[in-house]
Design a protein around this motif. Structure first.
Motif, PDB file in Angstrom:
ATOM      1  N   ILE A 156     -11.163  -4.634   5.373  1.00  0.00           N
ATOM      2  CA  ILE A 156     -10.538  -3.800   4.335  1.00  0.00           C
ATOM      3  C   ILE A 156      -9.589  -4.639   3.482  1.00  0.00           C
ATOM      4  O   ILE A 156      -9.590  -4.541   2.252  1.00  0.00           O
ATOM      5  N   TYR A 183      -4.815   1.997   1.643  1.00  0.00           N
ATOM      6  CA  TYR A 183      -6.067   2.613   1.194  1.00  0.00           C
ATOM      7  C   TYR A 183      -6.060   4.110   1.465  1.00  0.00           C
ATOM      8  O   TYR A 183      -6.344   4.909   0.573  1.00  0.00           O
ATOM      9  N   MET A 240     -17.819  -1.905   4.711  1.00  0.00           N
ATOM     10  CA  MET A 240     -17.068  -1.221   3.651  1.00  0.00           C
ATOM     11  C   MET A 240     -17.787   0.045   3.202  1.00  0.00           C
ATOM     12  O   MET A 240     -17.150   1.057   2.913  1.00  0.00           O
ATOM     13  N   GLY A 275     -11.793  -6.803   1.284  1.00  0.00           N
ATOM     14  CA  GLY A 275     -12.633  -6.042   0.358  1.00  0.00           C
ATOM     15  C   GLY A 275     -11.870  -5.255  -0.685  1.00  0.00           C
ATOM     16  O   GLY A 275     -12.342  -5.067  -1.805  1.00  0.00           O
ATOM     17  N   LEU A 276     -10.677  -4.779  -0.314  1.00  0.00           N
ATOM     18  CA  LEU A 276      -9.927  -3.915  -1.228  1.00  0.00           C
ATOM     19  C   LEU A 276      -8.594  -4.506  -1.676  1.00  0.00           C
ATOM     20  O   LEU A 276      -7.887  -3.888  -2.481  1.00  0.00           O
ATOM     21  N   SER A 277      -8.239  -5.632  -1.120  1.00  0.00           N
ATOM     22  CA  SER A 277      -6.943  -6.265  -1.403  1.00  0.00           C
ATOM     23  C   SER A 277      -5.781  -5.326  -1.105  1.00  0.00           C
ATOM     24  O   SER A 277      -4.785  -5.292  -1.839  1.00  0.00           O
ATOM     25  N   ARG A 323     -16.097   3.680   3.316  1.00  0.00           N
ATOM     26  CA  ARG A 323     -16.054   4.561   2.140  1.00  0.00           C
ATOM     27  C   ARG A 323     -16.748   5.890   2.414  1.00  0.00           C
ATOM     28  O   ARG A 323     -16.300   6.944   1.965  1.00  0.00           O
TER      29      ARG A 323
END
Length: 118
Positions: free
Chosen positions: A50, A61, A12, A53-55, A16
């Motif tokens: 992803i 995203y 992640m 980690g980010l729902s 990012r």
């Protein structure tokens, strides 16, 4: 065959770094496969990390990053960029995608937002 455990936080962080700091989201041809190749993992593994980690999905995203960037461009539009220019600079493949995503996330069109900034 047993594969080593991936460090999801490290992956992640790499995502990012590429997406937010290097702004690869501005590339209209960006794909999850391209990001996965860059990091050195499979596309499905990237997608899973992803999602957890980010729902949200990779596509969601990237759309959020593009919308956030477009929002910044609209707020600080010293060059009087058109909404079409803003959509392309933000990485959207066409203005209609930008409008559709903007309405979905913010509940209004970018034209209304731009008019309110003046």
């Amino acid at each position: 065959m047993r594969y080593p455990q991936l460090d999801n936080n490290a992956v992640m962080a790499q995502v990012r770094e590429l997406a937010e700091k290097k702004k690869v989201f501005r590339n209209r041809n960006l794909t999850s496969q391209g990001i996965a190749d860059e990091i050195g993992i499979s596309r499905s593994t990237l997608s899973t990390i992803i999602n957890r980690g980010l729902s949200m999905s990779f596509t969601e995203y990237i759309s959020r990053l593009r919308l956030d960037y477009a929002h910044q461009l609209m707020q600080h539009n010293k060059d009087n960029l058109s909404l079409e220019q803003i959509s392309f600079l933000s990485g959207f493949s066409c203005p209609s995608s930008f409008y559709r995503q903007h309405r979905k996330i913010y509940g209004t069109t970018p034209s209304v937002e731009m008019a309110n900034k003046k």
